[in-house]
Design an enzyme around this catalytic site. Structure first.
Site, PDB file in Angstrom:
ATOM      1  N   ASP A 100      15.611  27.446  -5.237  1.00 44.70           N
ATOM      2  CA  ASP A 100      16.920  26.825  -5.082  1.00 44.70           C
ATOM      3  C   ASP A 100      17.091  26.207  -3.690  1.00 44.70           C
ATOM      4  O   ASP A 100      16.276  26.441  -2.776  1.00 44.70           O
ATOM      5  CB  ASP A 100      18.038  27.848  -5.350  1.00 44.70           C
ATOM      6  CG  ASP A 100      17.823  29.200  -4.678  1.00 44.70           C
ATOM      7  OD1 ASP A 100      17.043  29.267  -3.709  1.00 44.70           O
ATOM      8  OD2 ASP A 100      18.408  30.182  -5.123  1.00 44.70           O
ATOM      9  N   ASN A 169      26.405  39.699  -6.760  1.00 42.31           N
ATOM     10  CA  ASN A 169      27.167  39.513  -8.002  1.00 42.31           C
ATOM     11  C   ASN A 169      26.246  39.396  -9.219  1.00 42.31           C
ATOM     12  O   ASN A 169      26.686  39.014 -10.293  1.00 42.31           O
ATOM     13  CB  ASN A 169      28.073  38.278  -7.904  1.00 42.31           C
ATOM     14  CG  ASN A 169      27.279  36.982  -7.807  1.00 42.31           C
ATOM     15  OD1 ASN A 169      26.048  37.014  -7.700  1.00 42.31           O
ATOM     16  ND2 ASN A 169      27.959  35.861  -7.842  1.00 42.31           N
ATOM     17  N   HIS A 171      23.533  37.414  -9.434  1.00 50.02           N
ATOM     18  CA  HIS A 171      22.834  36.142  -9.646  1.00 50.02           C
ATOM     19  C   HIS A 171      21.343  36.285  -9.328  1.00 50.02           C
ATOM     20  O   HIS A 171      20.944  37.127  -8.518  1.00 50.02           O
ATOM     21  CB  HIS A 171      23.469  34.989  -8.854  1.00 50.02           C
ATOM     22  CG  HIS A 171      23.272  34.999  -7.377  1.00 50.02           C
ATOM     23  ND1 HIS A 171      24.272  34.673  -6.482  1.00 50.02           N
ATOM     24  CD2 HIS A 171      22.182  35.253  -6.594  1.00 50.02           C
ATOM     25  CE1 HIS A 171      23.811  34.730  -5.256  1.00 50.02           C
ATOM     26  NE2 HIS A 171      22.549  35.076  -5.291  1.00 50.02           N
ATOM     27  N   GLU A 176      24.850  31.746 -11.277  1.00 49.00           N
ATOM     28  CA  GLU A 176      26.025  32.560 -11.025  1.00 49.00           C
ATOM     29  C   GLU A 176      26.636  33.060 -12.339  1.00 49.00           C
ATOM     30  O   GLU A 176      26.591  32.362 -13.357  1.00 49.00           O
ATOM     31  CB  GLU A 176      27.085  31.692 -10.316  1.00 49.00           C
ATOM     32  CG  GLU A 176      26.638  31.171  -8.952  1.00 49.00           C
ATOM     33  CD  GLU A 176      26.897  32.161  -7.844  1.00 49.00           C
ATOM     34  OE1 GLU A 176      26.547  33.350  -7.995  1.00 49.00           O
ATOM     35  OE2 GLU A 176      27.445  31.749  -6.814  1.00 49.00           O
TER      36      GLU A 176
HETATM   37  C1  GLP Z   1      20.698  34.122  -2.541  1.00 47.35           C
HETATM   38  C2  GLP Z   1      19.621  33.213  -3.138  1.00 47.35           C
HETATM   39  C3  GLP Z   1      18.640  34.026  -3.870  1.00 47.35           C
HETATM   40  C4  GLP Z   1      18.383  35.277  -3.055  1.00 47.35           C
HETATM   41  C5  GLP Z   1      19.569  36.178  -3.249  1.00 47.35           C
HETATM   42  C6  GLP Z   1      19.538  37.447  -2.411  1.00 47.35           C
HETATM   43  O1  GLP Z   1      21.966  33.614  -2.663  1.00 47.35           O
HETATM   44  N1  GLP Z   1      20.075  32.156  -3.962  1.00 47.35           N
HETATM   45  O2  GLP Z   1      17.471  33.265  -4.086  1.00 47.35           O
HETATM   46  O3  GLP Z   1      17.232  35.893  -3.491  1.00 47.35           O
HETATM   47  O4  GLP Z   1      20.754  35.450  -3.061  1.00 47.35           O
HETATM   48  O5  GLP Z   1      19.687  37.151  -1.050  1.00 47.35           O
HETATM   49  P1  GLP Z   1      19.474  38.218   0.109  1.00 47.35           P
HETATM   50  O6  GLP Z   1      18.068  38.634   0.055  1.00 47.35           O
HETATM   51  O7  GLP Z   1      19.824  37.503   1.381  1.00 47.35           O
HETATM   52  O8  GLP Z   1      20.406  39.359  -0.174  1.00 47.35           O
END
Ligand code: GLP
Length: 274
Positions: A100, A169, A171, A176
């Site tokens: 992404d 949440n 995702h 989402e």
């Molecule tokens: C983000 C990204 C994901 C990521 C996830 C966890 O928003 N879109 O690809 O893996 O949320 O992020 P983090 O490791 O900073 O908690």
């Protein structure tokens, strides 16, 4: 699947965060609990390195975020420790696709996921930047860019191993809630919860987090050969508990991963704690 995953630890599902009954039995075959974030990073890096050394191999699917930064540091350290010829062979045939990217951030912006990949992998390993694909956050038509990106992955043979973090949440990528399992790569609006979760990279201000992103869809993710979901830290305990206990539903996008036969979770004890 390594069935001896609980060698050093009590059974994965002995924590209060775990479920019971048939669900527990299903998860016990797909989850590994390690002690802390360092061990988690090392274990995931070992798996990635194994994937990178397999011949022939399909492109890797990569994620960004706080969970992945130590994983990539551990992976880079392992690759740097290889004999020069092995290292060069491995980095020379690197091919990966990120999940992404924020819409509206140029790749030079340090808050973009493209910049994160340069910091974490391209720079340390001397990778050819084009071999580390990230959606173009500046594309004039983000929906079209999302479709182009999905098609580029298919043209490369699809993803062999898809690495995933977990949003607070529920995702994965930026799929989402609510979200069904059949959605393809697309441009999405980010929820308030996600913009709060990711605000740290934007000076702590959720309003500074872009409102939209391009993401692989759940259908694209589920097409990968194998899926490795990595969950670390106490902030993820509540959503991990949901994942382990709730049946698949649109309210928890990560729950659709259960439909994939090659799903594996690696989590640390902080994420398993209640
Ligand atoms: C983000 C990204 C994901 C990521 C996830 C966890 O928003 N879109 O690809 O893996 O949320 O992020 P983090 O490791 O900073 O908690």
């Amino acid at each position: 699947m390594d069935l001896n995953v609980h060698r050093q630890r009590p059974p994965a599902l002995s924590s209060p965060a775990a479920t019971s009954g048939p669900e527990a039995s299903w998860w016990s075959r797909h989850i590994q609990v390690v002690g802390d974030a360092d061990q988690l990073a090392g274990r995931v890096a070992d798996l990635l390195l194994g994937e990178l050394q397999a011949i022939p191999r399909l492109p890797l699917g990569l994620a960004t975020g706080r969970t992945m930064t130590p994983v990539y540091a551990a992976l880079a350290a392992r690759i740097e420790g290889l004999p020069a010829a092995t290292r060069q062979a491995l980095t020379g045939r690197w091919r990966s696709f990120n999940l992404d990217e924020y819409v509206g951030l140029p790749p030079e912006d340090p808050r973009s996921f493209a910049a994160a990949m340069r910091r974490d992998l391209v720079g340390p390993l001397g990778l050819e930047p084009r071999s580390v694909a990230v959606p173009d956050g500046l594309a004039a038509d983000p929906q079209r860019e999302a479709r182009r990106y999905g098609a580029a992955i298919a043209a490369a043979g699809g993803i062999g191993l898809q690495l995933l973090g977990l949003g607070e949440n529920g995702h994965v990528g930026f799929n989402e809630p609510p979200c069904n399992a059949d959605v393809l790569s697309r441009c999405v609006s980010l929820s308030e919860a996600t913009r709060r979760q990711n605000a740290a990279a934007f000076g702590g201000d959720p309003a500074a987090v872009p409102q939209r992103a391009i993401t692989l869809g759940l259908a694209d993710i589920l097409r990968s050969g194998r899926i490795l979901l990595v969950v670390s830290g106490p902030a993820k305990a509540a959503v991990l508990r949901r994942l382990l206990n709730e049946p698949p539903s649109p309210s928890l996008p990560a729950s659709w991963l259960r439909g994939h036969p090659g799903l594996r979770l690696i989590v640390d004890r902080a994420a398993m704690a209640d």
